[in-house]
Design a protein around this motif. Structure first.
Motif, PDB file in Angstrom:
ATOM      1  N   ALA A 358       0.840  -1.206   0.000  1.00 13.90           N
ATOM      2  CA  ALA A 358       0.000   0.000   0.000  1.00 13.90           C
ATOM      3  C   ALA A 358       0.874   1.255   0.000  1.00 13.90           C
ATOM      4  O   ALA A 358       2.057   1.223   0.318  1.00 13.90           O
ATOM      5  N   TRP A 359       0.277   2.356  -0.348  1.00 18.43           N
ATOM      6  CA  TRP A 359       0.943   3.651  -0.243  1.00 18.43           C
ATOM      7  C   TRP A 359      -0.089   4.735   0.028  1.00 18.43           C
ATOM      8  O   TRP A 359      -1.289   4.560  -0.224  1.00 18.43           O
ATOM      9  N   GLY A 360       0.411   5.850   0.551  1.00 15.66           N
ATOM     10  CA  GLY A 360      -0.450   6.996   0.800  1.00 15.66           C
ATOM     11  C   GLY A 360      -0.291   8.010  -0.311  1.00 15.66           C
ATOM     12  O   GLY A 360       0.749   8.662  -0.422  1.00 15.66           O
ATOM     13  N   GLU A 361      -1.292   8.154  -1.132  1.00 18.93           N
ATOM     14  CA  GLU A 361      -1.256   9.035  -2.294  1.00 18.93           C
ATOM     15  C   GLU A 361      -1.483  10.482  -1.854  1.00 18.93           C
ATOM     16  O   GLU A 361      -2.533  10.813  -1.304  1.00 18.93           O
ATOM     17  N   ARG A 362      -0.470  11.331  -2.093  1.00 23.92           N
ATOM     18  CA  ARG A 362      -0.602  12.737  -1.691  1.00 23.92           C
ATOM     19  C   ARG A 362      -1.358  13.559  -2.733  1.00 23.92           C
ATOM     20  O   ARG A 362      -2.050  14.509  -2.383  1.00 23.92           O
ATOM     21  N   ASN A 363      -1.191  13.231  -3.998  1.00 23.75           N
ATOM     22  CA  ASN A 363      -1.872  13.992  -5.053  1.00 23.75           C
ATOM     23  C   ASN A 363      -3.185  13.298  -5.438  1.00 23.75           C
ATOM     24  O   ASN A 363      -3.464  13.065  -6.612  1.00 23.75           O
ATOM     25  N   TYR A 364      -3.956  12.963  -4.434  1.00 30.79           N
ATOM     26  CA  TYR A 364      -5.176  12.196  -4.709  1.00 30.79           C
ATOM     27  C   TYR A 364      -6.254  13.017  -5.375  1.00 30.79           C
ATOM     28  O   TYR A 364      -7.227  12.470  -5.907  1.00 30.79           O
ATOM     29  N   ARG A 365      -6.100  14.348  -5.383  1.00 31.14           N
ATOM     30  CA  ARG A 365      -7.123  15.172  -6.021  1.00 31.14           C
ATOM     31  C   ARG A 365      -6.931  15.243  -7.530  1.00 31.14           C
ATOM     32  O   ARG A 365      -7.829  15.691  -8.241  1.00 31.14           O
ATOM     33  N   GLU A 366      -5.781  14.807  -8.014  1.00 26.00           N
ATOM     34  CA  GLU A 366      -5.555  14.804  -9.454  1.00 26.00           C
ATOM     35  C   GLU A 366      -6.250  13.594 -10.064  1.00 26.00           C
ATOM     36  O   GLU A 366      -6.259  12.516  -9.486  1.00 26.00           O
ATOM     37  N   ARG A 367      -6.796  13.798 -11.221  1.00 26.55           N
ATOM     38  CA  ARG A 367      -7.486  12.703 -11.903  1.00 26.55           C
ATOM     39  C   ARG A 367      -6.471  11.786 -12.573  1.00 26.55           C
ATOM     40  O   ARG A 367      -5.362  12.166 -12.882  1.00 26.55           O
ATOM     41  N   GLY A 368      -6.869  10.598 -12.810  1.00 21.04           N
ATOM     42  CA  GLY A 368      -5.978   9.624 -13.442  1.00 21.04           C
ATOM     43  C   GLY A 368      -5.791   8.419 -12.536  1.00 21.04           C
ATOM     44  O   GLY A 368      -6.267   8.375 -11.403  1.00 21.04           O
ATOM     45  N   THR A 369      -5.082   7.446 -13.063  1.00 22.62           N
ATOM     46  CA  THR A 369      -4.853   6.220 -12.302  1.00 22.62           C
ATOM     47  C   THR A 369      -3.826   6.483 -11.220  1.00 22.62           C
ATOM     48  O   THR A 369      -2.718   6.945 -11.504  1.00 22.62           O
ATOM     49  N   PRO A 370      -4.155   6.213  -9.973  1.00 22.16           N
ATOM     50  CA  PRO A 370      -3.180   6.457  -8.905  1.00 22.16           C
ATOM     51  C   PRO A 370      -2.002   5.506  -9.013  1.00 22.16           C
ATOM     52  O   PRO A 370      -2.157   4.326  -9.341  1.00 22.16           O
ATOM     53  N   LYS A 371      -0.791   6.031  -8.727  1.00 20.79           N
ATOM     54  CA  LYS A 371       0.418   5.215  -8.732  1.00 20.79           C
ATOM     55  C   LYS A 371       1.380   5.787  -7.704  1.00 20.79           C
ATOM     56  O   LYS A 371       1.312   6.975  -7.357  1.00 20.79           O
ATOM     57  N   TYR A 372       2.237   4.917  -7.238  1.00 22.46           N
ATOM     58  CA  TYR A 372       3.164   5.313  -6.192  1.00 22.46           C
ATOM     59  C   TYR A 372       4.317   6.132  -6.782  1.00 22.46           C
ATOM     60  O   TYR A 372       4.998   5.681  -7.695  1.00 22.46           O
ATOM     61  N   ASP A 373       4.538   7.326  -6.261  1.00 17.79           N
ATOM     62  CA  ASP A 373       5.635   8.204  -6.697  1.00 17.79           C
ATOM     63  C   ASP A 373       6.694   8.229  -5.591  1.00 17.79           C
ATOM     64  O   ASP A 373       6.424   8.717  -4.477  1.00 17.79           O
ATOM     65  N   VAL A 374       7.853   7.700  -5.928  1.00 18.42           N
ATOM     66  CA  VAL A 374       8.932   7.629  -4.942  1.00 18.42           C
ATOM     67  C   VAL A 374       9.339   9.044  -4.517  1.00 18.42           C
ATOM     68  O   VAL A 374       9.493   9.940  -5.347  1.00 18.42           O
ATOM     69  N   GLY A 375       9.502   9.231  -3.244  1.00 14.49           N
ATOM     70  CA  GLY A 375       9.909  10.539  -2.726  1.00 14.49           C
ATOM     71  C   GLY A 375       8.765  11.505  -2.531  1.00 14.49           C
ATOM     72  O   GLY A 375       8.962  12.591  -1.968  1.00 14.49           O
ATOM     73  N   VAL A 376       7.592  11.156  -3.032  1.00 14.97           N
ATOM     74  CA  VAL A 376       6.428  12.034  -2.881  1.00 14.97           C
ATOM     75  C   VAL A 376       5.379  11.376  -1.980  1.00 14.97           C
ATOM     76  O   VAL A 376       4.958  11.973  -0.984  1.00 14.97           O
ATOM     77  N   ASP A 377       4.996  10.171  -2.373  1.00  9.44           N
ATOM     78  CA  ASP A 377       3.934   9.483  -1.632  1.00  9.44           C
ATOM     79  C   ASP A 377       4.480   8.796  -0.391  1.00  9.44           C
ATOM     80  O   ASP A 377       5.694   8.572  -0.240  1.00  9.44           O
ATOM     81  N   MET A 378       3.582   8.455   0.493  1.00  6.17           N
ATOM     82  CA  MET A 378       3.940   7.777   1.743  1.00  6.17           C
ATOM     83  C   MET A 378       4.025   6.275   1.484  1.00  6.17           C
ATOM     84  O   MET A 378       3.062   5.661   1.038  1.00  6.17           O
ATOM     85  N   PRO A 379       5.182   5.667   1.751  1.00  2.00           N
ATOM     86  CA  PRO A 379       5.318   4.227   1.466  1.00  2.00           C
ATOM     87  C   PRO A 379       4.575   3.389   2.503  1.00  2.00           C
ATOM     88  O   PRO A 379       4.308   3.811   3.621  1.00  2.00           O
ATOM     89  N   GLY A 380       4.211   2.129   2.100  1.00  2.00           N
ATOM     90  CA  GLY A 380       3.542   1.202   3.028  1.00  2.00           C
ATOM     91  C   GLY A 380       4.535   0.629   4.002  1.00  2.00           C
ATOM     92  O   GLY A 380       5.741   0.729   3.810  1.00  2.00           O
ATOM     93  N   ARG A 381       4.078   0.151   5.025  1.00  2.00           N
ATOM     94  CA  ARG A 381       2.728  -0.156   5.420  1.00  2.00           C
ATOM     95  C   ARG A 381       2.117   1.050   6.121  1.00  2.00           C
ATOM     96  O   ARG A 381       2.770   1.731   6.909  1.00  2.00           O
ATOM     97  N   ILE A 382       0.833   1.350   5.837  1.00  4.22           N
ATOM     98  CA  ILE A 382       0.171   2.549   6.321  1.00  4.22           C
ATOM     99  C   ILE A 382      -0.695   2.208   7.545  1.00  4.22           C
ATOM    100  O   ILE A 382      -1.530   1.305   7.489  1.00  4.22           O
ATOM    101  N   MET A 383      -0.453   2.933   8.625  1.00  2.00           N
ATOM    102  CA  MET A 383      -1.304   2.769   9.808  1.00  2.00           C
ATOM    103  C   MET A 383      -2.639   3.478   9.580  1.00  2.00           C
ATOM    104  O   MET A 383      -2.668   4.617   9.117  1.00  2.00           O
ATOM    105  N   VAL A 384      -3.729   2.815   9.957  1.00  2.00           N
ATOM    106  CA  VAL A 384      -5.054   3.372   9.695  1.00  2.00           C
ATOM    107  C   VAL A 384      -5.848   3.620  10.984  1.00  2.00           C
ATOM    108  O   VAL A 384      -6.720   4.495  11.017  1.00  2.00           O
ATOM    109  N   VAL A 385      -5.550   2.876  12.032  1.00  2.00           N
ATOM    110  CA  VAL A 385      -6.258   3.071  13.307  1.00  2.00           C
ATOM    111  C   VAL A 385      -5.223   3.113  14.433  1.00  2.00           C
ATOM    112  O   VAL A 385      -4.317   2.274  14.482  1.00  2.00           O
ATOM    113  N   THR A 386      -5.371   4.081  15.326  1.00  2.00           N
ATOM    114  CA  THR A 386      -4.431   4.256  16.442  1.00  2.00           C
ATOM    115  C   THR A 386      -5.212   4.542  17.717  1.00  2.00           C
ATOM    116  O   THR A 386      -6.190   5.288  17.700  1.00  2.00           O
TER     117      THR A 386
END
Length: 490
Positions: A358-386
């Motif tokens: 998984a990854w955390g997409e920072r540019n999620y407001r842009e249209r198009g197919t989401p993909k992981y961008d090294v150095g931009v997006d948050m790498p997995g594993r992503i914590m969801v509940v704390t």
């Protein structure tokens, strides 16, 4: 004494003697039954005292002031072996509750077994529409005890029976004269408990909470400007607008000064206005949307399939015991803040996370197919509940006192009407509610080990046993009969 010479008199004496024996025999059994009912002694000679209630449970039952009914819909003849096993365990245990409260005229615990299909009208009046339900009632207060609460399961195998803990906690809960009140915050576009829509309605959750003896209400902090004294927990579900500074300060004071409890279910893409509150409690909420490329991490509809992490935490222990995943919709990252201040009284634990793909997409407001961008997006594993909990030490006492509790979720629509029925989601939310409202009472009641007996025979031994039962034992009986017959003839 003169000898009786009349046959008629002898016959009357014998008849009177026989009647006297019958009367004495009946009197003996009646007397023994009376003593057994009113002055009976019971001894538990089993290992681990599996047929005895703990002293703590007996102390609570002794102080009951209202009758408690336990309605069991488990079927002893079910095709499900797990249900049959639970029926046997529950029947024996609830019988002990009845014995323990037999002398308490005001607070007896009684058990009723009903078949929801044969006694449908009665079940409907009790609000039961599903089999395999255990309902604890006291007046108009009610609580459902789930089968998952009865056993401690490790690797999908039952290790111990925790029924006494579950039933005692439920009886204490329903016998309490007041209901714990849950406030759902409004005024920022939150999801509402009176909404019946599948995507954002919480009407199904509202019914589930009321079925568990909670009182549910709504609260708009922008209007009231205070948090009611009877608030057991505040719930924020999918806010779409920012909390203002005054509202945030109310929530901070509630958590810190009143040992308050908050469940914050945050929808991605919306600022919360609660950044300072989350910082106080060691939580960092990232403005990302989680995507997962793992094939087993997504459902057929694109929902995230999320595993629990913490096996020792009360909120996730049941999910991990039964290996039940969660199913979230659109989610954001919620993780322990690496820059939080050092506070030995604050404990922050991640409870649920995505897969490594998984990854955390920072540019999620842009249209198009989401993909992981090294150095931009948050790498997995992503914590969801704390979960955050603050415990404070009192003077020189060797224990701490529970303080505020905050559970932060990176998604909100997983408890909506359309997703609440997914296995795992309701269990997870109710576990969070029980933890934040202290319903997971840590009773000093030991779990009972499950004893298993297994007879293993080889085919040769089984064949030998079969011949013994069919021929040898009847043959011995026949031989003995023939010997007796010949002896009597001679």
């Amino acid at each position: 004494m003169a000898k009786i010479t009349s046959f008629r008199t002898v016959r009357w004496v014998r008849t009177f003697n026989l009647l006297a024996q019958v009367v004495l025999f009946v009197s003996l059994f009646a007397g023994l039954n009376y003593l057994a009912i009113h002055y009976g002694w019971r001894f538990d000679l089993t290992t681990n005292h599996r047929h005895s209630l703990s002293p703590e449970t007996r102390a609570y039952l002794k102080n009951l002031t209202e009758p408690v009914r336990v309605i069991v819909t488990l079927n002893a003849d079910s095709d499900n072996e797990q249900v049959n096993h639970a029926h046997r365990d529950v029947t024996g245990l609830l019988r002990e509750y009845g014995f323990a409260t037999a002398g308490n005229a005001r607070g007896k615990v009684t058990t009723e077994f009903i078949d929801v299909f044969q006694r449908r009208r009665e079940a409907e009046l009790l609000g039961i529409d599903q089999p395999n339900t255990i309902l604890v009632l006291c007046g108009d207060r009610r609580r459902v005890v789930g089968l998952d609460e009865l056993y401690r399961v490790e690797n999908q195998e039952k290790k111990a029976f925790r029924g006494e803990q579950a039933f005692t906690a439920a009886i204490l809960d329903v016998s309490s004269p007041t209901k714990k009140k849950i406030y759902f915050l409004t005024g920022h576009g939150e999801m509402a408990v009176d909404d019946v829509s599948p995507a954002r309605g919480l009407s199904a959750l509202d019914a589930e909470l009321k079925a568990r003896n909670f009182a549910v209400d709504s609260l708009d902090l922008s209007l009231s400007r205070k948090i009611p004294d009877d608030a057991a927990v505040l719930v924020i579900v999918g806010q779409q607008g920012r909390f203002d500074a005054a509202e945030q300060e109310l929530l901070r004071q509630y958590l810190s000064n009143r040992a308050g409890r908050i469940l914050a279910l945050l929808a991605p893409g919306y600022p919360t206005g609660l950044d300072d509150l989350f910082f106080d409690w060691g939580v960092l909420v990232d403005d990302v949307v989680v995507f997962d490329s793992g094939t087993s991490a997504q459902s057929e509809t694109g929902d995230l399939i999320l595993p629990a992490l913490e096996k020792d935490h009360p909120i996730t222990s049941s999910l991990l015991s039964y290996k039940i995943p969660l199913r979230f919709g659109l989610s954001r990252s919620v993780r322990p803040d690496p820059g939080r201040t050092l506070d030995t009284n604050l404990e922050v634990k991640p409870l649920v996370a995505t897969s490594e793909q998984a990854w955390g997409e920072r540019n999620y407001r842009e249209r198009g197919t989401p993909k992981y961008d090294v150095g931009v997006d948050m790498p997995g594993r992503i914590m969801v509940v704390t979960a955050s909990e603050r415990r404070t030490a009192r003077s020189n006492l060797p224990f701490t006192v529970p303080g505020g509790r905050l559970v932060t979720f990176g998604s909100a629509d997983w408890i909506a009407n359309g997703r609440l029925g997914v296995i795992g989601n309701l269990t997870f939310f109710m576990a969070a509610i029980n933890w934040t409202t202290d319903r997971d009472i840590d009773l000093n009641v030991p779990a009972r080990p499950i004893e298993k007996f297994q007879l293993a025979l080889s085919q040769e031994q089984l064949q030998r046993l079969r011949f013994s039962l069919i021929f040898i034992l009847p043959g011995l009986a026949a031989t003995l009969g023939i010997v007796v017959y010949i002896t009597r003839r001679n």
